[in-house]
Each structure stands twice: as structure tokens, then as C-alpha cells.
Design an enzyme around this catalytic site. Structure first.
Site, PDB file in Angstrom:
ATOM      1  N   THR A   1      -0.997  -1.417   2.613  1.00 21.17           N
ATOM      2  CA  THR A   1      -1.473  -0.949   3.920  1.00 21.17           C
ATOM      3  C   THR A   1      -0.282  -0.312   4.618  1.00 21.17           C
ATOM      4  O   THR A   1       0.588  -1.001   5.130  1.00 21.17           O
ATOM      5  CB  THR A   1      -2.050  -2.108   4.756  1.00 21.17           C
ATOM      6  OG1 THR A   1      -3.136  -2.694   4.042  1.00 21.17           O
ATOM      7  CG2 THR A   1      -2.558  -1.596   6.102  1.00 21.17           C
TER       8      THR A   1
ATOM      9  N   LYS B   1      -8.006   2.531   6.146  1.00 15.30           N
ATOM     10  CA  LYS B   1      -7.631   1.111   6.005  1.00 15.30           C
ATOM     11  C   LYS B   1      -7.233   0.521   7.354  1.00 15.30           C
ATOM     12  O   LYS B   1      -7.592  -0.631   7.670  1.00 15.30           O
ATOM     13  CB  LYS B   1      -6.481   0.980   5.002  1.00 15.30           C
ATOM     14  CG  LYS B   1      -5.889  -0.412   4.890  1.00 15.30           C
ATOM     15  CD  LYS B   1      -6.894  -1.456   4.443  1.00 15.30           C
ATOM     16  CE  LYS B   1      -6.195  -2.797   4.216  1.00 15.30           C
ATOM     17  NZ  LYS B   1      -7.128  -3.878   3.875  1.00 15.30           N
TER      18      LYS B   1
ATOM     19  N   LYS C   1       1.489  -6.454  11.796  1.00 17.82           N
ATOM     20  CA  LYS C   1       2.020  -5.192  11.254  1.00 17.82           C
ATOM     21  C   LYS C   1       0.949  -4.101  11.262  1.00 17.82           C
ATOM     22  O   LYS C   1       1.190  -2.979  11.717  1.00 17.82           O
ATOM     23  CB  LYS C   1       2.515  -5.403   9.823  1.00 17.82           C
ATOM     24  CG  LYS C   1       2.896  -4.122   9.090  1.00 17.82           C
ATOM     25  CD  LYS C   1       2.949  -4.315   7.588  1.00 17.82           C
ATOM     26  CE  LYS C   1       1.648  -4.737   6.984  1.00 17.82           C
ATOM     27  NZ  LYS C   1       0.939  -3.753   6.178  1.00 17.82           N
TER      28      LYS C   1
END
Length: 299
Positions: A98, A173, A242
Site C-alpha cells: 500500500t 487501495k 500510515k
């Protein structure tokens, strides 16, 4: 026809199952050495080879799959002093991490001059799905490169969705994880509010499960809440933060206000700031409960 040689970097919670499916379905596989020896040794027992550096791995591979934490790690293993690109050979790199879409687009452009093609193919679902070969994959990149990588992606996935040019897989994503982390933050607050009013998690679940607000993510989240199954959804809160930080940067670059995304990010930032970053996402329910003087479910 001989199968292409596959390199794999990042044999962690998700990567181990992906790599196992690749080697067991007949691809020659080389994995990068890792401090966690258990998954590496398991894959070697199934026929994989091991490389000591990304450069050495590139020399032994035609296609390299990356499944690391995020863009800084991707950039390091690709462009570092002993990175994949330093091998000086044609290579197809498939980033299943990701990552920050802006980094992905920039890196793809830089690598093209070195005869290295980068596509982004991030994942949805869980480590259990990785082991079972039933992940969902969002893939962005040059159509010919995507077509070349497709059989390898199929080895560990049940569904592959083309998203467009390079970078769009990682963008999709982030949107997917925005929904997931948003649900987690809402579930955690709703459970704490219910507890304040005397509504147990069991009653909460009795209403939601099987109704319109039920979904797979809800079920794994509540598997932890109700059964205290720590491994129900193995995705760290630090990784959630994150991803939400990447989303904030993406929204900022697009000139778009994202107040809900900011609120979700702050929920995760509070948890990580409290030293709970290695806890898994469903444990956010405990953290929100504790911050509000409510006993976590099952305690």
C-alpha cells in the site's frame, strides 16, 4: 512454455501466503533474506531459493513482487545502492504494497529509463486469504505489463480489477482502506457509546449482524470484540495510520478537503501515540473504550 522466474520481497503476514502460492503453483521463486527466518525457511522447504540483496534477487528474476510496508521501503529496495535497479537488466516490478500514488508514478517514470517497468497491484482481504489464494487485487499500469503479470497475480488472488494507468491501483487501495479504517473508527466509537448506555457488544452484534450494515470487515472486527480472537484481523494500527496519512497527502495534493478522513486519521493517531501501534485494527475498540472509562468487551 517455461514459467518466468519470480522474485519476492516482503514475506510477512500477507507476503508469506502469496509467495507460498506462487512456488506451489510451479513458478521458480527467489525470496529476499529477512530477519524473520520462519517464513523464509518455510518457503525454502517448498522449493524457493534465497537472495541476500535486492540486486542479487533481481539478477535471478524476471518479475519481482514487492509486499513491503509502504513507499519508503519500496523506494529503498528498488532504487537503493544495492536495489533492484542496480542489477542493470530488464525487469517487471509489481508493487503489491500500500504505497503513496505520487511516489508510485514518479518511481515508474524514473525506472522506465532503466528498462524496468513498474506496475502497482495492491491487495484487499486478509493474511488468511493470502494463504488460501483468495485475495482481491487492484492493478494499475501499462496493459502489456499487466497482462504479463496476470498469471502470477492469479496464483494468490480470486479477483483482479484493472484500475487504469500506473498509480491508479494504489489510489484505489487508499480509497478502499479509507472505507475500512473509517468503519473501524465508527465501530469502536459506537461500541463505547453503547457500553456507556448499558448496551453490550452482544446486543450490538445481534442488531447489526445479518442486517444492512453487516459486511466481511464488520465480522472480522467483531470476531475480536466478541471472542477476543487477536488474530481475527491481522492489520496493525500503525499501518492504518500510515494509509490514512497517505490519503491525507493525496487529498491535499488534489486540493480537496477531507474532513472525515482527517477524523479517522486522528483516531488512529491517538492509538499509535498511546503506544498501541502494533495492536491490530479491531483492538481500536479497546483503546476507545479505555479512553472513555469503559471496560473493553470480554474483560
Amino acid at each position: 512454455m517455461d514459467k518466468e522466474r519470480i522474485g519476492f520481497i516482503g514475506v510477512g503476514l500477507m507476503g508469506h501466503g502469496m509467495a507460498r502460492n506462487i512456488v506451489e503453483k510451479g513458478w521458480p521463486l527467489t525470496v529476499l533474506a529477512h530477519r524473520n527466518r520462519a517464513p523464509v525457511e518455510d518457503l525454502k522447504s517448498r522449493g524457493a531459493a534465497e537472495a541476500g540483496s535486492p540486486r542479487t534477487l533481481a539478477e535471478e528474476s524476471d518479475i519481482v513482487i514487492l509486499c513491503v510496508t509502504g513507499s519508503p521501503q519500496v523506494e529503498a529496495v528498488v532504487s537503493g545502492p544495492d536495489g533492484l535497479a542496480s542489477a542493470g537488466k530488464p525487469l517487471l516490478v509489481c508493487d503489491c504494497s500500500t504505497s503513496d500514488p505520487s511516489s508510485t508514478v514518479r518511481l515508474a517514470a524514473d525506472l522506465s529509463a532503466k528498462d524496468v517497468t513498474l506496475i502497482d497491484a495492491p491487495l484487499s482481504r486478509t493474511p488468511k486469504d493470502a494463504e488460501e489464494g483468495t485475495l482481491d487485487v487492484m492493478v494499475g499500469g501499462d496493459p502489456a505489463a499487466v497482462e504479463r503479470a496476470w498469471p502470477v497475480l492469479e496464483a494468490f488472488s480470486q479477483r483482479i480489477i484493472r484500475t487504469g494507468p500506473v498509480g491508479t491501483g494504489h489510489t484505489m487501495k487508499l480509497l478502499n482502506n479509507f472505507l475500512a479504517m473509517g468503519y473501524a473508527a465508527i465501530y469502536a466509537e459506537a461500541l463505547a457509546l453503547g457500553a456507556k448506555a448499558g448496551i453490550t457488544p452482544q446486543v450490538f452484534d445481534g442488531v447489526i449482524r445479518g442486517g444492512r450494515m453487516d459486511c466481511g470487515f464488520y465480522q472480522t472486527f467483531m470476531q475480536y470484540v466478541l471472542e477476543r480472537d487477536r488474530d481475527a484481523h491481522k492489520f496493525a494500527l500503525a499501518n492504518g495510520l500510515k494509509d490514512m496519512s497517505y490519503l491525507a497527502a493525496f487529498a491535499n495534493a488534489a486540493g480537496m478537503a477531507n474532513p472525515v478522513g482527517a477524523a479517522v486519521r486522528n483516531s488512529f493517531a491517538l492509538a499509535v501515540g498511546a503506544g498501541r501501534g502494533e495492536d491490530y485494527v479491531p483492538m481500536l475498540s479497546d483503546i476507545v473504550a479505555e479512553m472513555n472509562g469503559v471496560a473493553p468487551a470480554g474483560t
